[in-house]
Design an enzyme around this catalytic site. Sequence first.
Site, PDB file in Angstrom:
ATOM      1  N   SER A 136      57.296  -9.368 -31.433  1.00  0.00           N
ATOM      2  CA  SER A 136      58.241 -10.267 -32.084  1.00  0.00           C
ATOM      3  C   SER A 136      58.977  -9.511 -33.177  1.00  0.00           C
ATOM      4  CB  SER A 136      57.496 -11.454 -32.709  1.00  0.00           C
ATOM      5  OG  SER A 136      58.371 -12.257 -33.484  1.00  0.00           O
ATOM      6  N   TYR A 148      51.122 -15.871 -38.340  1.00  0.00           N
ATOM      7  CA  TYR A 148      51.730 -15.572 -37.042  1.00  0.00           C
ATOM      8  C   TYR A 148      52.393 -14.203 -37.082  1.00  0.00           C
ATOM      9  CZ  TYR A 148      55.056 -15.572 -33.198  1.00  0.00           C
ATOM     10  OH  TYR A 148      55.773 -15.212 -32.083  1.00  0.00           O
TER      11      TYR A 148
END
Length: 229
Positions: A136, A148
């Site tokens: 990501s 996250y």
Amino acid sequence: MQGVLLITGASSGIGAATARAASREGYKLVLAGRSRERLAPLAQELGPENVLTVAMDVTDMAAQRAMVEQALERFGRLDAVFANAGRGGSPGGFSGADHEAWRDMILTNVYGVGLTVQAALPALRRTRGHILLTGSAAGRATIPGSMYGATKWAVTGLGYNLREELRGSGIRVTLIEPGMVDTPFFDEPPEQALEARDIAAAALYALGQPEHVDVNEILVRPTPPLDED
């Protein structure tokens, strides 16, 4: 036929979009997800004769190994693996987030990716295959309070370290690092976001390169909005 591609987290979002794109290119597909019922319509759409669906939990090593064995029994080989399964956490930052949600997310986003890699490596060594990891843009930036983001930093490190371990093996490793993507990951569609098919195109680009080309990373972000006059 392009080969056999295994995708985890295949029932929706980036995984499903990549399955559709790969099917158009002639890949045989192994589609893994937590729910066989959610995978079934996608398999029917793409042609059941070319698709194997596997209901499994990526945090379970026995299930991971069984998935690879099923793939080899059905198609005889494994050419590429897209370790794409992942999940989000909960709001609240390090001060107030649900720590149980952290646990599930860390196990899925980091441990599960590691298990997919380890389970698939013997088959990929035989074909000098390709490993893709869904990282990501959050794994390259500082985001206040984001566990996250920390898991995606871990995936970035996993990709770099895996590539060094496999140097000289012929196996290629590609980190796919999306920015904001409009997928079921979000309860509300983000205003400025990529589409899942944009990330699928990036994955297929990496897979489609000749053997002497190793695409290490693809960072994909939405184009910023136009400045208003």
